[in-house]
Design a protein around this motif. Structure first.
Motif, PDB file in Angstrom:
ATOM      1  N   ASP A  21     -46.019  23.118 -20.203  1.00  0.00           N
ATOM      2  CA  ASP A  21     -44.761  23.343 -20.483  1.00  0.00           C
ATOM      3  C   ASP A  21     -44.433  24.038 -22.094  1.00  0.00           C
ATOM      4  OD1 ASP A  21     -44.779  21.323 -19.003  1.00  0.00           O
ATOM      5  OD2 ASP A  21     -44.080  19.509 -20.901  1.00  0.00           O
ATOM      6  N   LEU A  22     -45.283  24.223 -22.887  1.00  0.00           N
ATOM      7  CA  LEU A  22     -45.425  24.893 -23.689  1.00  0.00           C
ATOM      8  C   LEU A  22     -44.962  26.399 -23.418  1.00  0.00           C
ATOM      9  CD1 LEU A  22     -44.469  24.950 -26.716  1.00  0.00           C
ATOM     10  CD2 LEU A  22     -47.078  25.232 -27.663  1.00  0.00           C
ATOM     11  N   HIS A 103     -44.707  25.491 -31.209  1.00  0.00           N
ATOM     12  CA  HIS A 103     -43.629  24.884 -30.727  1.00  0.00           C
ATOM     13  C   HIS A 103     -41.885  25.052 -31.312  1.00  0.00           C
ATOM     14  CE1 HIS A 103     -41.289  21.741 -28.411  1.00  0.00           C
ATOM     15  NE2 HIS A 103     -42.343  21.712 -27.052  1.00  0.00           N
ATOM     16  N   HIS A 119     -53.245  26.699 -31.660  1.00  0.00           N
ATOM     17  CA  HIS A 119     -51.457  25.941 -31.253  1.00  0.00           C
ATOM     18  C   HIS A 119     -51.249  24.766 -32.074  1.00  0.00           C
ATOM     19  CE1 HIS A 119     -54.213  26.070 -27.535  1.00  0.00           C
ATOM     20  NE2 HIS A 119     -53.760  27.651 -27.626  1.00  0.00           N
ATOM     21  N   LEU A 121     -48.366  22.408 -32.153  1.00  0.00           N
ATOM     22  CA  LEU A 121     -47.413  21.713 -30.860  1.00  0.00           C
ATOM     23  C   LEU A 121     -46.237  20.529 -31.545  1.00  0.00           C
ATOM     24  CD1 LEU A 121     -50.312  19.955 -28.960  1.00  0.00           C
ATOM     25  CD2 LEU A 121     -48.820  22.465 -28.615  1.00  0.00           C
ATOM     26  N   ALA A 122     -44.913  20.046 -30.652  1.00  0.00           N
ATOM     27  CA  ALA A 122     -43.899  19.655 -30.355  1.00  0.00           C
ATOM     28  C   ALA A 122     -44.133  18.811 -31.675  1.00  0.00           C
ATOM     29  CB  ALA A 122     -43.726  18.467 -29.994  1.00  0.00           C
ATOM     30  N   THR A 140     -49.299  16.894 -31.048  1.00  0.00           N
ATOM     31  CA  THR A 140     -47.959  16.797 -31.268  1.00  0.00           C
ATOM     32  C   THR A 140     -47.929  15.523 -32.949  1.00  0.00           C
ATOM     33  OG1 THR A 140     -48.334  15.860 -28.738  1.00  0.00           O
ATOM     34  CG2 THR A 140     -46.411  15.081 -29.901  1.00  0.00           C
TER      35      THR A 140
END
Ligand SMILES: CC(C)(COP(=O)(O)OP(=O)(O)OC[C@H]1O[C@@H](n2cnc3c(N)ncnc32)[C@H](O)[C@@H]1OP(=O)(O)O)[C@@H](O)C(=O)NCCC(=O)NCCS
Length: 217
Positions: A21-22, A103, A119, A121-122, A140
């Motif tokens: 997705d990312l 993100h 990474h 993330l959101a 996340t």
């Protein structure tokens, strides 16, 4: 990661789906998946999967320029930081570039540093003067507050919080929703259970759980 990057993603389960997705959001492409479990099939339509480093070498030697990855991301979550770091070294040795994936909804302070292959993330947050090493996962909504020092291969689970000036040694794993109080130190390869509140330093290779966090037997 720069727009247009072509990535090899090592790992083909949950974290790979999140990264897919990312990577799409960042205008990149996944060209090849790798999973050492021979029973795993590609979860991404149109993306081939191979199951060994030898097969990766063969792919890199024979793929057309359009199909050949130029970078990579290691998509192995949990407490497998040392495994992530090992794969990272092997892929760097093959000339692939470790992608830093951040993100668009994450906030990273301009004074923070993020290592190669990490990474973010959101909705994750990395505060002022924080340092985050190589091949980390800030999952996340994880919070790394001001002046924290997070070493290589660390995984901070969804919604976990490092208050200010926390130090986390390499390959440690902080579970979902855990909180580490200011200035505490988490040792190498330590595990903090989901929901724990860490009020004391955690020794290397030790698992702690609960509120306040205590070592498991
Ligand atoms: C701490 C942890 C690593 C222990 O895993 P484990 O060794 O497989 O432990 P078990 O599930 O066998 O549980 C052992 C005991 O610890 C308890 N326990 C496990 N996790 C706990 C937690 N987070 N908080 C409090 N107690 C916990 C269990 O209830 C069990 O107690 P019992 O012996 O009285 O029945 C794991 O439970 C955990 O919290 N992992 C984090 C997962 C996570 O956040 N993932 C994010 C994915 S992105």
């Amino acid at each position: 990661m720069t727009a247009g990057a072509k990535l090899l993603v090592w790992g083909a389960s949950g974290h790979a789906l999140v990264l897919a997705d990312l990577v799409a959001l960042l205008d990149g492409q996944i060209k090849l998946l790798v999973d050492t479990n021979p029973d795993v099939t590609s979860p991404l339509p149109g993306v081939p999967i191979v199951h060994s480093l030898d097969a990766v070498d063969q792919w890199l030697a024979t793929a057309s320029p359009g199909q050949r990855p130029d970078g990579f991301a290691v998509a192995i979550g949990g407490s497998h930081g040392l495994v992530r770091l090992g794969i990272h070294q092997q892929l760097v040795a093959r000339g692939l570039d470790p992608a830093i994936l951040i993100h668009p909804t994450a906030h990273v302070s301009a004074s923070a540093t993020i290592g190669s292959g990490t990474h973010v993330l959101a909705m994750a947050f990395v505060g002022a003067m924080a340092t985050v090493g190589s091949e980390c996962i800030l999952n996340t909504a994880a919070i790394v507050d001001h002046e924290c020092q997070v070493a290589d291969g660390v995984h901070l689970g969804p919604g976990s919080t490092l208050a200010g000036c926390v130090t986390v040694a390499s390959a440690a794993f902080v579970g979902a929703g855990a909180t580490v109080l200011p200035r505490r130190k988490i040792g190498q390869s330590a595990i903090v259970g989901a929901g724990a509140v860490v009020t004391n330093d955690v020794a290397a290779d030790t698992t702690v759980v609960g509120v306040p966090a205590r070592p498991t037997a």
